[in-house]
Design a protein around this motif. Structure first.
Motif, PDB file in Angstrom:
ATOM      1  N   GLY A   6       0.794  -1.217   0.000  1.00 35.97           N
ATOM      2  CA  GLY A   6       0.000   0.000   0.000  1.00 35.97           C
ATOM      3  C   GLY A   6       0.827   1.268   0.000  1.00 35.97           C
ATOM      4  O   GLY A   6       0.456   2.270   0.626  1.00 35.97           O
ATOM      5  N   GLN A   7       1.947   1.260  -0.738  1.00 33.77           N
ATOM      6  CA  GLN A   7       2.831   2.424  -0.754  1.00 33.77           C
ATOM      7  C   GLN A   7       2.142   3.668  -1.330  1.00 33.77           C
ATOM      8  O   GLN A   7       2.358   4.781  -0.856  1.00 33.77           O
ATOM      9  CB  GLN A   7       4.097   2.096  -1.556  1.00 33.77           C
ATOM     10  CG  GLN A   7       4.964   1.046  -0.865  1.00 33.77           C
ATOM     11  CD  GLN A   7       5.985   0.433  -1.803  1.00 33.77           C
ATOM     12  OE1 GLN A   7       7.051   0.999  -2.025  1.00 33.77           O
ATOM     13  NE2 GLN A   7       5.670  -0.718  -2.368  1.00 33.77           N
ATOM     14  N   ALA A   8       1.316   3.476  -2.347  1.00 29.07           N
ATOM     15  CA  ALA A   8       0.600   4.620  -2.924  1.00 29.07           C
ATOM     16  C   ALA A   8      -0.398   5.200  -1.935  1.00 29.07           C
ATOM     17  O   ALA A   8      -0.572   6.423  -1.857  1.00 29.07           O
ATOM     18  CB  ALA A   8      -0.099   4.208  -4.214  1.00 29.07           C
ATOM     19  N   ARG A   9      -1.055   4.346  -1.170  1.00 30.95           N
ATOM     20  CA  ARG A   9      -2.015   4.840  -0.181  1.00 30.95           C
ATOM     21  C   ARG A   9      -1.305   5.664   0.890  1.00 30.95           C
ATOM     22  O   ARG A   9      -1.859   6.668   1.374  1.00 30.95           O
ATOM     23  CB  ARG A   9      -2.784   3.678   0.445  1.00 30.95           C
ATOM     24  CG  ARG A   9      -3.755   3.005  -0.508  1.00 30.95           C
ATOM     25  CD  ARG A   9      -4.696   2.072   0.210  1.00 30.95           C
ATOM     26  NE  ARG A   9      -4.018   0.934   0.817  1.00 30.95           N
ATOM     27  CZ  ARG A   9      -3.719  -0.185   0.175  1.00 30.95           C
ATOM     28  NH1 ARG A   9      -4.025  -0.318  -1.114  1.00 30.95           N
ATOM     29  NH2 ARG A   9      -3.105  -1.174   0.788  1.00 30.95           N
ATOM     30  N   VAL A  10      -0.091   5.255   1.262  1.00 30.60           N
ATOM     31  CA  VAL A  10       0.687   6.040   2.226  1.00 30.60           C
ATOM     32  C   VAL A  10       0.959   7.435   1.666  1.00 30.60           C
ATOM     33  O   VAL A  10       0.776   8.447   2.354  1.00 30.60           O
ATOM     34  CB  VAL A  10       2.013   5.324   2.570  1.00 30.60           C
ATOM     35  CG1 VAL A  10       2.919   6.241   3.402  1.00 30.60           C
ATOM     36  CG2 VAL A  10       1.744   4.032   3.338  1.00 30.60           C
ATOM     37  N   ALA A  11       1.386   7.497   0.418  1.00 30.33           N
ATOM     38  CA  ALA A  11       1.640   8.798  -0.205  1.00 30.33           C
ATOM     39  C   ALA A  11       0.372   9.634  -0.282  1.00 30.33           C
ATOM     40  O   ALA A  11       0.387  10.848  -0.033  1.00 30.33           O
ATOM     41  CB  ALA A  11       2.229   8.593  -1.601  1.00 30.33           C
ATOM     42  N   ASN A  12      -0.748   8.987  -0.593  1.00 32.02           N
ATOM     43  CA  ASN A  12      -2.007   9.720  -0.744  1.00 32.02           C
ATOM     44  C   ASN A  12      -2.492  10.317   0.576  1.00 32.02           C
ATOM     45  O   ASN A  12      -2.940  11.466   0.616  1.00 32.02           O
ATOM     46  CB  ASN A  12      -3.077   8.806  -1.333  1.00 32.02           C
ATOM     47  CG  ASN A  12      -2.868   8.545  -2.815  1.00 32.02           C
ATOM     48  OD1 ASN A  12      -2.025   9.169  -3.456  1.00 32.02           O
ATOM     49  ND2 ASN A  12      -3.629   7.613  -3.370  1.00 32.02           N
TER      50      ASN A  12
END
Length: 209
Positions: free
Chosen positions: A138-144
């Motif tokens: 979930g790396q993109a969710r962390v950035a989001n």
């Protein structure tokens, strides 16, 4: 590619490499107050070595997600402005605190990057840069979810680790999915694989929607 102000190319043991001025942290070569920024040990160092334009520069305010022991964030704090370093694991944070003793602009935070509400009372809004190197699904969710701290004209610099998302799928497929999720909050400016420095990693530079 123009290097960030505060980062130069210097010669260490006969070899030219990226460098910042500061106290050594991880046994890196030093010369005349400069310390070698080893791209094999730093995703951001590899991103700069690969020639990507990050627009990270001297005096920028930074939120660094996934600071670990402080290898990369120590270089960032050598030239950036206030640098908030988020790390989830207590053992690396002890090392990070030691790194911060010689860097008064570096602020270690023992927090989970997936839960920005737990450090929103400490981290200022309107930051110039988010740098992310988080080894989790979930790396993109962390950035989001951390977009809340970024200025509208800020930028995201993220190293996506394919194997942290799914070890069973081809890295290209993983990267495509992560980029699709990032598109909820960001517009991608550039991407680049980080071989030969780091296998199965994709560097992304983006700005907020």
């Amino acid at each position: 590619m123009t290097l960030p102000a505060g980062v130069e190319r210097r010669t260490f043991d006969g070899t030219r490499g990226l460098a910042t001025r500061g106290e050594p942290v991880y046994g890196e070569a030093t010369a005349d107050g400069w310390r070698h920024w080893d791209p094999h040990r730093s995703k951001l160092g590899a991103i700069l070595e690969q020639g990507m334009e990050t627009r990270v520069t001297d005096g920028d305010s930074v939120l660094y997600l996934g600071a670990a022991n402080g290898t990369t964030v120590s270089h960032v704090a050598d030239f950036a402005g206030p640098t908030y370093a988020v790390e989830f694991a207590p053992r690396p944070v002890r090392d990070l605190v030691a790194v911060a003793r010689t860097r008064d602009r570096l602020f270690p935070l023992l927090k989970d990057a997936r839960r920005p509400e737990t450090y929103a009372h400490v981290v200022e809004s309107g930051l110039d840069v988010i740098v992310q190197d988080v080894a989790t699904r979930g790396q993109a969710r962390v950035a989001n979810v951390n977009r809340r701290f970024l200025a509208d004209d800020g930028r995201l610099v993220i190293a996506i680790k394919a194997r942290s998302e799914d070890v069973t799928r081809a890295p290209r497929a993983v990267f495509d999915d992560v980029l699709d999720t990032l598109a909820d909050q960001y517009v991608v400016d550039a991407t680049r694989r980080l071989e030969p420095f780091h296998d199965d990693h994709l560097a992304v530079v983006a700005h907020p929607r």
